[in-house]
Design a protein around this motif. Structure first.
Motif, PDB file in Angstrom:
ATOM      1  N   THR A   2       0.846  -1.185   0.000  1.00 29.89           N
ATOM      2  CA  THR A   2       0.000   0.000   0.000  1.00 29.89           C
ATOM      3  C   THR A   2       0.886   1.241   0.000  1.00 29.89           C
ATOM      4  OG1 THR A   2      -1.611  -1.247   1.297  1.00 29.89           O
ATOM      5  CG2 THR A   2      -1.905   1.127   1.211  1.00 29.89           C
ATOM      6  N   ASP A   3       0.577   2.212  -0.883  1.00 29.31           N
ATOM      7  CA  ASP A   3       1.438   3.385  -1.033  1.00 29.31           C
ATOM      8  C   ASP A   3       1.480   4.262   0.208  1.00 29.31           C
ATOM      9  OD1 ASP A   3       2.139   2.661  -3.551  1.00 29.31           O
ATOM     10  OD2 ASP A   3       0.656   3.930  -4.537  1.00 29.31           O
ATOM     11  N   GLN A   4       0.330   4.715   0.641  1.00 24.97           N
ATOM     12  CA  GLN A   4       0.270   5.654   1.763  1.00 24.97           C
ATOM     13  C   GLN A   4      -0.173   4.933   3.026  1.00 24.97           C
ATOM     14  OE1 GLN A   4       1.012   9.090   1.996  1.00 24.97           O
ATOM     15  NE2 GLN A   4       2.064   8.668   0.104  1.00 24.97           N
ATOM     16  N   ILE A   5       0.783   4.361   3.725  1.00 29.43           N
ATOM     17  CA  ILE A   5       0.505   3.674   4.985  1.00 29.43           C
ATOM     18  C   ILE A   5       0.192   4.713   6.057  1.00 29.43           C
ATOM     19  CG2 ILE A   5       1.502   2.201   6.776  1.00 29.43           C
ATOM     20  CD1 ILE A   5       1.038   0.664   4.210  1.00 29.43           C
ATOM     21  N   LEU A   6       0.968   5.791   6.057  1.00 32.64           N
ATOM     22  CA  LEU A   6       0.785   6.893   7.000  1.00 32.64           C
ATOM     23  C   LEU A   6       0.397   8.137   6.211  1.00 32.64           C
ATOM     24  CD1 LEU A   6       1.191   7.836  10.021  1.00 32.64           C
ATOM     25  CD2 LEU A   6       3.463   8.583   9.308  1.00 32.64           C
ATOM     26  N   THR A   7      -0.643   8.830   6.654  1.00 30.63           N
ATOM     27  CA  THR A   7      -1.049  10.074   6.010  1.00 30.63           C
ATOM     28  C   THR A   7      -1.139  11.160   7.083  1.00 30.63           C
ATOM     29  OG1 THR A   7      -3.412   9.655   6.317  1.00 30.63           O
ATOM     30  CG2 THR A   7      -2.413   8.837   4.269  1.00 30.63           C
ATOM     31  N   ASP A 129       9.718  17.211  19.789  1.00 26.00           N
ATOM     32  CA  ASP A 129       9.794  18.663  19.586  1.00 26.00           C
ATOM     33  C   ASP A 129       9.010  19.170  18.383  1.00 26.00           C
ATOM     34  OD1 ASP A 129      11.489  18.760  21.766  1.00 26.00           O
ATOM     35  OD2 ASP A 129      13.317  18.770  20.562  1.00 26.00           O
ATOM     36  N   ALA A 130       8.534  18.275  17.523  1.00 26.54           N
ATOM     37  CA  ALA A 130       7.838  18.691  16.303  1.00 26.54           C
ATOM     38  C   ALA A 130       6.673  19.621  16.646  1.00 26.54           C
ATOM     39  CB  ALA A 130       7.328  17.466  15.545  1.00 26.54           C
ATOM     40  N   ALA A 131       6.516  20.664  15.836  1.00 20.91           N
ATOM     41  CA  ALA A 131       5.526  21.711  16.117  1.00 20.91           C
ATOM     42  C   ALA A 131       4.083  21.246  15.932  1.00 20.91           C
ATOM     43  CB  ALA A 131       5.798  22.925  15.233  1.00 20.91           C
ATOM     44  N   GLU A 135       4.615  18.422  10.698  1.00 20.25           N
ATOM     45  CA  GLU A 135       6.042  18.188  10.939  1.00 20.25           C
ATOM     46  C   GLU A 135       6.288  16.743  11.387  1.00 20.25           C
ATOM     47  OE1 GLU A 135       9.751  20.010  13.530  1.00 20.25           O
ATOM     48  OE2 GLU A 135       7.948  21.238  13.287  1.00 20.25           O
ATOM     49  N   LEU A 136       5.398  16.206  12.215  1.00 12.72           N
ATOM     50  CA  LEU A 136       5.515  14.795  12.609  1.00 12.72           C
ATOM     51  C   LEU A 136       5.448  13.901  11.379  1.00 12.72           C
ATOM     52  CD1 LEU A 136       3.253  14.665  15.785  1.00 12.72           C
ATOM     53  CD2 LEU A 136       5.670  14.034  15.681  1.00 12.72           C
ATOM     54  N   PHE A 137       4.479  14.185  10.499  1.00  9.85           N
ATOM     55  CA  PHE A 137       4.326  13.394   9.285  1.00  9.85           C
ATOM     56  C   PHE A 137       5.591  13.452   8.435  1.00  9.85           C
ATOM     57  CE2 PHE A 137       3.219  13.208   4.751  1.00  9.85           C
ATOM     58  CZ  PHE A 137       2.748  11.897   4.689  1.00  9.85           C
ATOM     59  N   THR A 138       6.151  14.640   8.272  1.00  9.96           N
ATOM     60  CA  THR A 138       7.367  14.795   7.467  1.00  9.96           C
ATOM     61  C   THR A 138       8.522  13.974   8.051  1.00  9.96           C
ATOM     62  OG1 THR A 138       6.671  16.987   6.761  1.00  9.96           O
ATOM     63  CG2 THR A 138       9.012  16.490   6.548  1.00  9.96           C
ATOM     64  N   LEU A 140       8.293  11.270   9.713  1.00  5.27           N
ATOM     65  CA  LEU A 140       8.010   9.822   9.615  1.00  5.27           C
ATOM     66  C   LEU A 140       7.629   9.362   8.214  1.00  5.27           C
ATOM     67  CD1 LEU A 140       6.019   9.430  12.912  1.00  5.27           C
ATOM     68  CD2 LEU A 140       8.222   8.403  12.384  1.00  5.27           C
ATOM     69  N   GLU A 141       7.643  10.287   7.253  1.00  6.69           N
ATOM     70  CA  GLU A 141       7.163   9.965   5.920  1.00  6.69           C
ATOM     71  C   GLU A 141       7.900   8.786   5.262  1.00  6.69           C
ATOM     72  OE1 GLU A 141       5.522  12.601   2.191  1.00  6.69           O
ATOM     73  OE2 GLU A 141       7.097  13.413   3.443  1.00  6.69           O
ATOM     74  N   GLU A 142       9.130   8.562   5.692  1.00  6.75           N
ATOM     75  CA  GLU A 142       9.916   7.476   5.101  1.00  6.75           C
ATOM     76  C   GLU A 142       9.272   6.096   5.328  1.00  6.75           C
ATOM     77  OE1 GLU A 142      13.330   6.779   8.454  1.00  6.75           O
ATOM     78  OE2 GLU A 142      13.156   8.759   7.573  1.00  6.75           O
ATOM     79  N   VAL A 143       8.358   5.974   6.273  1.00  5.00           N
ATOM     80  CA  VAL A 143       7.707   4.668   6.450  1.00  5.00           C
ATOM     81  C   VAL A 143       6.840   4.315   5.241  1.00  5.00           C
ATOM     82  CG1 VAL A 143       7.706   4.824   8.972  1.00  5.00           C
ATOM     83  CG2 VAL A 143       5.650   5.474   7.699  1.00  5.00           C
ATOM     84  N   ASN A 144       6.511   5.325   4.425  1.00  8.09           N
ATOM     85  CA  ASN A 144       5.722   5.068   3.224  1.00  8.09           C
ATOM     86  C   ASN A 144       6.569   4.569   2.061  1.00  8.09           C
ATOM     87  OD1 ASN A 144       3.147   5.777   4.197  1.00  8.09           O
ATOM     88  ND2 ASN A 144       3.586   7.933   3.925  1.00  8.09           N
TER      89      ASN A 144
END
Length: 146
Positions: A2-7, A129-131, A135-138, A140-144
């Motif tokens: 699946t492409d987008q595991i985390l959105t 510390d993510a605002a 920012e959290l998504f960015t 962790l985006e590598e999990v996709n």
């Protein structure tokens, strides 16, 4: 896979739960809202936690359903909820609840990617510390990535 595991829509920067079970429900409801699982899967996440802790260390817990709940999964997905105050997870402190649902064992690859991020204390501090959710998504985006 699946492409987008985390959105971005499955990332919450300021969770509202104050207990372990509330945190499991909060992470699970994001998976339900995303259309990845049925509500029965959230019950299975709570059931799993009753038999074995999903605490992983470094402020991370990865609640997921039992093997019997596989039918409640419609697609692979991940949710992440960050807490400003640590949640007592059977005596351990959790700041991140990562809900996970995987079809065809896709979750095993996802779990390994999450584990790599959370094994690095500097990376965990960046997540703390993510605002905001973006920012959290960015971070962790590598999990996709495949």
């Amino acid at each position: 896979m699946t492409d987008q595991i985390l959105t971005v829509s499955t990332v919450v920067a300021a969770g509202s739960a104050t207990t372990r079970d509330e945190a499991i429900r909060e992470a699970g409801e994001l998976l339900v809202t995303a259309g990845a699982v049925t509500p029965a899967y959230v019950d299975a996440m709570l059931e799993r936690e009753g038999s074995v802790s999903t605490y992983m260390g470094n402020y991370l817990a990865i609640p997921h359903g039992t093997n019997e709940a596989k039918d409640a999964i419609t697609r692979s997905a991940l949710s992440l909820v960050r807490y400003s105050q640590p949640i007592d997870w059977n005596g351990d402190e959790v700041r991140f609840a990562v809900g996970i649902a995987g079809l065809n064992n896709e979750h095993l690859e996802i779990l390994s990617k999450i584990a790599i991020v959370f094994s690095d204390e500097d990376e965990v501090q960046k997540l703390i510390d993510a605002a905001d959710a973006n920012e959290l998504f960015t971070l962790l985006e590598e999990v996709n990535a495949e």
